[in-house]
Design an enzyme around this catalytic site. Sequence first.
Site, PDB file in Angstrom:
ATOM      1  N   ASN A  58      49.131  99.864  38.615  1.00 17.66           N
ATOM      2  CA  ASN A  58      48.614  99.954  37.236  1.00 17.66           C
ATOM      3  C   ASN A  58      47.170  99.531  37.035  1.00 17.66           C
ATOM      4  O   ASN A  58      46.781  99.161  35.917  1.00 17.66           O
ATOM      5  CB  ASN A  58      49.509  99.131  36.283  1.00 17.66           C
ATOM      6  CG  ASN A  58      50.959  99.540  36.368  1.00 17.66           C
ATOM      7  OD1 ASN A  58      51.277 100.739  36.359  1.00 17.66           O
ATOM      8  ND2 ASN A  58      51.844  98.572  36.467  1.00 17.66           N
ATOM      9  N   ASN A 124      35.212  98.956  52.707  1.00 17.37           N
ATOM     10  CA  ASN A 124      36.071  99.561  53.718  1.00 17.37           C
ATOM     11  C   ASN A 124      35.390 100.620  54.579  1.00 17.37           C
ATOM     12  O   ASN A 124      35.684 100.748  55.770  1.00 17.37           O
ATOM     13  CB  ASN A 124      37.298 100.189  53.018  1.00 17.37           C
ATOM     14  CG  ASN A 124      38.076 101.113  53.918  1.00 17.37           C
ATOM     15  OD1 ASN A 124      38.798 100.681  54.804  1.00 17.37           O
ATOM     16  ND2 ASN A 124      37.926 102.413  53.697  1.00 17.37           N
ATOM     17  N   TYR A 210      30.151  98.901  67.772  1.00 14.52           N
ATOM     18  CA  TYR A 210      31.188  98.770  66.750  1.00 14.52           C
ATOM     19  C   TYR A 210      31.610  97.312  66.581  1.00 14.52           C
ATOM     20  O   TYR A 210      31.686  96.795  65.452  1.00 14.52           O
ATOM     21  CB  TYR A 210      32.385  99.630  67.146  1.00 14.52           C
ATOM     22  CG  TYR A 210      33.535  99.600  66.170  1.00 14.52           C
ATOM     23  CD1 TYR A 210      33.444 100.229  64.938  1.00 14.52           C
ATOM     24  CD2 TYR A 210      34.737  98.951  66.500  1.00 14.52           C
ATOM     25  CE1 TYR A 210      34.510 100.221  64.046  1.00 14.52           C
ATOM     26  CE2 TYR A 210      35.803  98.935  65.614  1.00 14.52           C
ATOM     27  CZ  TYR A 210      35.697  99.570  64.392  1.00 14.52           C
ATOM     28  OH  TYR A 210      36.750  99.569  63.516  1.00 14.52           O
ATOM     29  N   LYS A 214      31.527  94.658  63.248  1.00 15.45           N
ATOM     30  CA  LYS A 214      32.737  94.052  62.698  1.00 15.45           C
ATOM     31  C   LYS A 214      32.656  92.525  62.735  1.00 15.45           C
ATOM     32  O   LYS A 214      33.197  91.844  61.860  1.00 15.45           O
ATOM     33  CB  LYS A 214      33.963  94.552  63.472  1.00 15.45           C
ATOM     34  CG  LYS A 214      34.232  96.043  63.249  1.00 15.45           C
ATOM     35  CD  LYS A 214      34.394  96.363  61.772  1.00 15.45           C
ATOM     36  CE  LYS A 214      34.544  97.817  61.468  1.00 15.45           C
ATOM     37  NZ  LYS A 214      34.723  98.111  60.032  1.00 15.45           N
ATOM     38  N   THR A 248      44.214 106.749  62.234  1.00 18.04           N
ATOM     39  CA  THR A 248      43.165 107.265  61.358  1.00 18.04           C
ATOM     40  C   THR A 248      42.391 108.352  62.092  1.00 18.04           C
ATOM     41  O   THR A 248      42.618 108.598  63.275  1.00 18.04           O
ATOM     42  CB  THR A 248      42.180 106.150  60.951  1.00 18.04           C
ATOM     43  OG1 THR A 248      41.531 105.681  62.143  1.00 18.04           O
ATOM     44  CG2 THR A 248      42.888 104.998  60.269  1.00 18.04           C
TER      45      THR A 248
END
Length: 349
Positions: A58, A124, A210, A214, A248
């Site tokens: 919601n 993200n 990478y 991170k 992914t």
Amino acid sequence: MDAIKNAIGENFGGKAQELSTHQFSLDDVPDLSGKVAVITGGSEGIGYGCTHTLLKNNIAKVYILSVSEDVVKGAKGVIAKEMGEDVANKTKWFNCDLSDWKKTKEVAEQIKKDTDRLDILINNAGRGIMVSSSTYQLTDYGVDRHMALNHMGHVILTSHLLPLMKETAEKGNVVRISNQASNAHQAAPSDTKFESLEELNQDLGPNGQYGRSKLAGILYARYFARKVTNAGHPNVLMNATHPGFVSTKMSKEDIHEPYPLAGYGMSVAMEPFKKDQFQGAVPTMYATTVTKESGKYYCPPAVPEPGSKLAQDDELADRLMELTRKVVMEKTKRDSADQGCPFDDLVLH
């Protein structure tokens, strides 16, 4: 034994997650009526899992920042079919490549004009172990693309949205920010110092590039907790998360570029053991709807982990953020001066 159980639960899908010492599921996400969220990369993969979960609980509005309008339309269509047009229309898309820092600032300013509150920010979006024709690339600013997008772009976005988030918190709300980190941060070189642009622009190979970006996400959360949460804004929280081994586009397709043979094992042989996009969203949902702590690193489903030795180094975090400020200011000086609005409000002090 707990460490072994957590390692399995953190990284693999299915029943494995039930082994973890700290449990949380998407069913535990509270009602979010009246709240507003921003998600980068919120239309596919883990980001879509987050968007879907917020809407299901919601939330009033979700701003999605991504580079593909077609993907957003597809995601919106799925949400409309499942939850109705009214729910799908709670999303608003901005075309934004976070490695374009000028555009990122402009989008942040547009969001601030469009809403009077911001409760959740999910950093993200990111460049994975590879994304296009070459694992190692520099942006138009002359900065390693992994760091420019995964870390610096999100610092710029967060910093320009922070005044609105502080206002929201001052009205009695808890504001939560999450950075999508990864256990791959352990691949960052042990001699990482964050002392110069020349260091950032070294070609470390796909895992190193990478992993370092991170690592930056975890250090930024620790830094933010010290400089913002614990410095007068106790209801503005930032944490970093590890999604686990998630199915992914990066793990199914992009991995083939740097690792043609090994990538096959990751994309095909390991597919049955991966988390889906909703399981991958669990720690982010914990960090952005429930936690009352700041500066933590959460692994699936909601396990606080220390991270690597580098990830616990506050002096390294200070150098990272000072270098971030220096690089962003130098590379955007002309655009900022022309607009009469330098990036002085970056949270890097």
